[in-house]
Scaffold this motif. Structure first.
Motif, PDB file in Angstrom:
ATOM      1  N   LEU A 100      -3.527  -8.162 -18.359  1.00  0.00           N
ATOM      2  CA  LEU A 100      -3.130  -7.949 -19.744  1.00  0.00           C
ATOM      3  C   LEU A 100      -1.829  -8.665 -20.060  1.00  0.00           C
ATOM      4  O   LEU A 100      -0.897  -8.682 -19.273  1.00  0.00           O
ATOM      5  N   GLY A 101      -1.774  -9.265 -21.218  1.00  0.00           N
ATOM      6  CA  GLY A 101      -0.550  -9.900 -21.673  1.00  0.00           C
ATOM      7  C   GLY A 101      -0.477  -9.839 -23.184  1.00  0.00           C
ATOM      8  O   GLY A 101      -1.493  -9.961 -23.877  1.00  0.00           O
ATOM      9  N   PHE A 102       0.707  -9.621 -23.713  1.00  0.00           N
ATOM     10  CA  PHE A 102       0.890  -9.506 -25.148  1.00  0.00           C
ATOM     11  C   PHE A 102       1.551 -10.766 -25.677  1.00  0.00           C
ATOM     12  O   PHE A 102       2.352 -11.393 -24.982  1.00  0.00           O
ATOM     13  N   PRO A 103       1.214 -11.168 -26.912  1.00  0.00           N
ATOM     14  CA  PRO A 103       1.801 -12.389 -27.460  1.00  0.00           C
ATOM     15  C   PRO A 103       3.313 -12.289 -27.580  1.00  0.00           C
ATOM     16  O   PRO A 103       3.891 -11.198 -27.678  1.00  0.00           O
ATOM     17  N   ARG A 104       3.964 -13.454 -27.604  1.00  0.00           N
ATOM     18  CA  ARG A 104       5.422 -13.520 -27.603  1.00  0.00           C
ATOM     19  C   ARG A 104       6.041 -12.795 -28.791  1.00  0.00           C
ATOM     20  O   ARG A 104       7.137 -12.247 -28.670  1.00  0.00           O
ATOM     21  N   ARG A 105       5.353 -12.755 -29.899  1.00  0.00           N
ATOM     22  CA  ARG A 105       5.925 -12.131 -31.090  1.00  0.00           C
ATOM     23  C   ARG A 105       6.113 -10.619 -30.926  1.00  0.00           C
ATOM     24  O   ARG A 105       6.855  -9.985 -31.696  1.00  0.00           O
ATOM     25  N   PHE A 118       4.488  -7.526 -21.037  1.00  0.00           N
ATOM     26  CA  PHE A 118       4.960  -8.222 -22.235  1.00  0.00           C
ATOM     27  C   PHE A 118       5.606  -9.563 -21.913  1.00  0.00           C
ATOM     28  O   PHE A 118       5.582 -10.470 -22.742  1.00  0.00           O
ATOM     29  N   LEU A 119       6.196  -9.699 -20.741  1.00  0.00           N
ATOM     30  CA  LEU A 119       6.850 -10.966 -20.398  1.00  0.00           C
ATOM     31  C   LEU A 119       5.879 -11.999 -19.835  1.00  0.00           C
ATOM     32  O   LEU A 119       6.169 -13.193 -19.861  1.00  0.00           O
ATOM     33  N   ILE A 120       4.729 -11.537 -19.340  1.00  0.00           N
ATOM     34  CA  ILE A 120       3.830 -12.444 -18.632  1.00  0.00           C
ATOM     35  C   ILE A 120       3.281 -13.532 -19.545  1.00  0.00           C
ATOM     36  O   ILE A 120       2.939 -14.630 -19.100  1.00  0.00           O
ATOM     37  N   LYS A 121       3.194 -13.252 -20.858  1.00  0.00           N
ATOM     38  CA  LYS A 121       2.667 -14.222 -21.816  1.00  0.00           C
ATOM     39  C   LYS A 121       3.778 -14.863 -22.651  1.00  0.00           C
ATOM     40  O   LYS A 121       3.516 -15.427 -23.708  1.00  0.00           O
ATOM     41  N   GLU A 170       9.794 -18.607 -11.900  1.00  0.00           N
ATOM     42  CA  GLU A 170      11.200 -18.321 -11.642  1.00  0.00           C
ATOM     43  C   GLU A 170      11.873 -17.685 -12.856  1.00  0.00           C
ATOM     44  O   GLU A 170      12.646 -16.729 -12.726  1.00  0.00           O
ATOM     45  N   ALA A 171      11.572 -18.212 -14.058  1.00  0.00           N
ATOM     46  CA  ALA A 171      12.169 -17.661 -15.278  1.00  0.00           C
ATOM     47  C   ALA A 171      11.634 -16.267 -15.566  1.00  0.00           C
ATOM     48  O   ALA A 171      12.374 -15.392 -16.036  1.00  0.00           O
ATOM     49  N   PHE A 172      10.348 -16.039 -15.275  1.00  0.00           N
ATOM     50  CA  PHE A 172       9.749 -14.718 -15.471  1.00  0.00           C
ATOM     51  C   PHE A 172      10.452 -13.676 -14.606  1.00  0.00           C
ATOM     52  O   PHE A 172      10.836 -12.593 -15.081  1.00  0.00           O
ATOM     53  N   ILE A 173      10.647 -13.992 -13.339  1.00  0.00           N
ATOM     54  CA  ILE A 173      11.307 -13.061 -12.424  1.00  0.00           C
ATOM     55  C   ILE A 173      12.752 -12.832 -12.848  1.00  0.00           C
ATOM     56  O   ILE A 173      13.227 -11.690 -12.939  1.00  0.00           O
ATOM     57  N   ALA A 174      13.472 -13.915 -13.147  1.00  0.00           N
ATOM     58  CA  ALA A 174      14.888 -13.802 -13.490  1.00  0.00           C
ATOM     59  C   ALA A 174      15.091 -13.053 -14.801  1.00  0.00           C
ATOM     60  O   ALA A 174      15.998 -12.220 -14.925  1.00  0.00           O
ATOM     61  N   THR A 175      14.257 -13.318 -15.795  1.00  0.00           N
ATOM     62  CA  THR A 175      14.377 -12.649 -17.090  1.00  0.00           C
ATOM     63  C   THR A 175      14.089 -11.161 -16.945  1.00  0.00           C
ATOM     64  O   THR A 175      14.773 -10.325 -17.551  1.00  0.00           O
ATOM     65  N   GLY A 176      13.099 -10.815 -16.130  1.00  0.00           N
ATOM     66  CA  GLY A 176      12.805  -9.410 -15.874  1.00  0.00           C
ATOM     67  C   GLY A 176      13.964  -8.708 -15.194  1.00  0.00           C
ATOM     68  O   GLY A 176      14.278  -7.546 -15.496  1.00  0.00           O
ATOM     69  N   VAL A 177      14.626  -9.408 -14.281  1.00  0.00           N
ATOM     70  CA  VAL A 177      15.780  -8.828 -13.584  1.00  0.00           C
ATOM     71  C   VAL A 177      16.918  -8.563 -14.563  1.00  0.00           C
ATOM     72  O   VAL A 177      17.541  -7.492 -14.543  1.00  0.00           O
ATOM     73  N   VAL A 178      17.198  -9.521 -15.441  1.00  0.00           N
ATOM     74  CA  VAL A 178      18.275  -9.332 -16.427  1.00  0.00           C
ATOM     75  C   VAL A 178      17.958  -8.148 -17.342  1.00  0.00           C
ATOM     76  O   VAL A 178      18.830  -7.305 -17.621  1.00  0.00           O
ATOM     77  N   ALA A 179      16.716  -8.066 -17.803  1.00  0.00           N
ATOM     78  CA  ALA A 179      16.318  -6.946 -18.663  1.00  0.00           C
ATOM     79  C   ALA A 179      16.478  -5.616 -17.937  1.00  0.00           C
ATOM     80  O   ALA A 179      16.947  -4.630 -18.517  1.00  0.00           O
ATOM     81  N   ALA A 180      16.101  -5.591 -16.662  1.00  0.00           N
ATOM     82  CA  ALA A 180      16.228  -4.360 -15.886  1.00  0.00           C
ATOM     83  C   ALA A 180      17.689  -3.954 -15.719  1.00  0.00           C
ATOM     84  O   ALA A 180      18.026  -2.761 -15.786  1.00  0.00           O
ATOM     85  N   VAL A 181      18.568  -4.920 -15.493  1.00  0.00           N
ATOM     86  CA  VAL A 181      19.997  -4.628 -15.366  1.00  0.00           C
ATOM     87  C   VAL A 181      20.532  -4.001 -16.655  1.00  0.00           C
ATOM     88  O   VAL A 181      21.283  -3.021 -16.623  1.00  0.00           O
TER      89      VAL A 181
END
Length: 261
Positions: free
Chosen positions: A134-139, A165-168, A174-185
C-alpha cells in the motif's frame, strides 16, 4: 535474564527498523512492560527510540528530503501532542475488569488494554501483503503525518503508517530511510516533551537505578543494531523476519491487553 532479553530485542529491532522504517517501538515496549508499568514502559521506549533515531540520523540523515519532512513531520508533531495527552488520560482511568487465570488475579486496565490492541493491529497490518504494497499519493503526506504522529504519541506505534505514506513520495531508498528517521526524531521529541510535562516526570523519578541501567543497555544495543543494519543495507530482505516479529507482537499485544503481562 530479563536485561539480556531486552538487550537482544533492542539489537534485533533496531536493525529491523532501519530496513522497514518501523518496528523498534512496537517490539521493545512489551519487553520493557515486563519490567515496569506500561505508562513508564512507553516513556522508556520513547527515550530509547529517540536516542536510536538520533544515532541513525548521524548515519543516514544527509539523504533526508527537506520538502517531505516539512509536509509530513510538522503535522505529525502536532498530532503527536494529541496522542500523548490521550495516553496520559488513559493511564489515569480506573481498572476495567478483573478475572482469574493461571492461578492469579488478572487486571485489565485501560492503558495496557488500548496499547495491547494497537500492537495487535499494527502487527496484523505488517503481516498483510496488501498493506505492505500500500502507498498513498504524495499529496496526502500531511494526512499521513497526522495519522502517524497521533498513534506515535499514543502508543509509540507510528512507523507502519509513516512507511505507507512515504513509500510513494518518490524518494530513493536512502532518502526514504533518512526522511523516516528525521520524522521519527521530531515525533519522539514532541511526545517525550508531553510525557515530561505529565505525571511521567514523577513516574521516572521513582525508578530504581537498575531500571535506568536497563534503558541504557537497550540504547547501546539499539545503536549496535542500527550500525550493523546500516552495513547490510544493500544486502538484506526482511520479509520472513517481519512475519516472525509480527506474530510475536500479536501474542505479546494480546497478553498485554488481557492483563497477562
Amino acid at each position: 535474564m530479563e536485561i539480556l532479553f531486552v538487550a537482544l530485542v533492542a539489537f534485533l529491532a533496531s536493525g529491523l527498523t532501519l530496513f522497514s522504517g518501523f518496528g523498534l517501538g512496537t517490539i521493545l515496549m512489551p519487553a520493557f512492560a515486563l519490567l515496569m508499568p506500561v505508562e513508564v514502559a512507553i516513556g522508556a521506549t520513547a527515550v530509547v527510540h529517540l536516542a536510536n533515531n538520533l544515532f541513525k540520523l548521524g548515519l543516514v540523515g544527509r539523504h533526508a528530503d527537506a520538502g517531505v519532512i516539512l509536509r509530513f513531520a510538522v503535522p505529525a508533531a502536532l498530532a503527536a501532542i494529541g496522542g500523548a495527552f490521550l495516553l496520559v488520560r488513559l493511564s489515569d482511568l480506573p481498572m476495567l475488569a478483573t478475572y482469574t487465570a493461571f492461578g492469579a488475579e488478572r487486571r485489565i486496565e485501560a492503558l495496557p488494554f488500548t496499547v495491547g490492541l494497537l500492537i495487535v493491529a499494527f502487527a496484523t497490518l505488517e503481516l498483510s501483503p496488501g498493506f505492505a504494497r500500500l502507498g498513498f499519493p504524495r499529496r496526502l503526506l500531511p494526512l499521513g503525518g497526522v495519522i502517524s504522529g497521533f498513534f506515535g504519541g499514543l502508543s509509540g506505534n507510528q512507523g507502519a503508517f509513516r512507511t505507507a505514506f512515504l513509500i510513494k513520495a518518490g524518494l530513493s531508498k536512502e532518502a526514504f530511510i533518512a526522511t523516516g528517521v528525521v520524522a521519527a526524531v521530531i515525533v519522539d521529541t514532541t511526545r517525550l516533551a508531553v510525557y515530561g510535562l505529565s505525571h511521567f516526570t514523577r513516574s521516572f523519578a521513582v525508578l530504581t537505578p537498575s531500571v535506568w541501567t536497563v534503558v541504557a543497555i537497550a540504547i547501546a544495543s539499539a545503536f549496535l543494531g542500527a550500525f550493523v543494519g546500516s552495513r547490510l543495507l544493500k544486502k538484506v530482505t526482511l520479509r520472513a523476519v517481519q512475519i516472525v516479529v509480527a506474530v510475536t507482537m500479536i501474542l505479546l499485544g494480546t497478553g498485554l491487553a488481557a492483563g497477562l503481562i
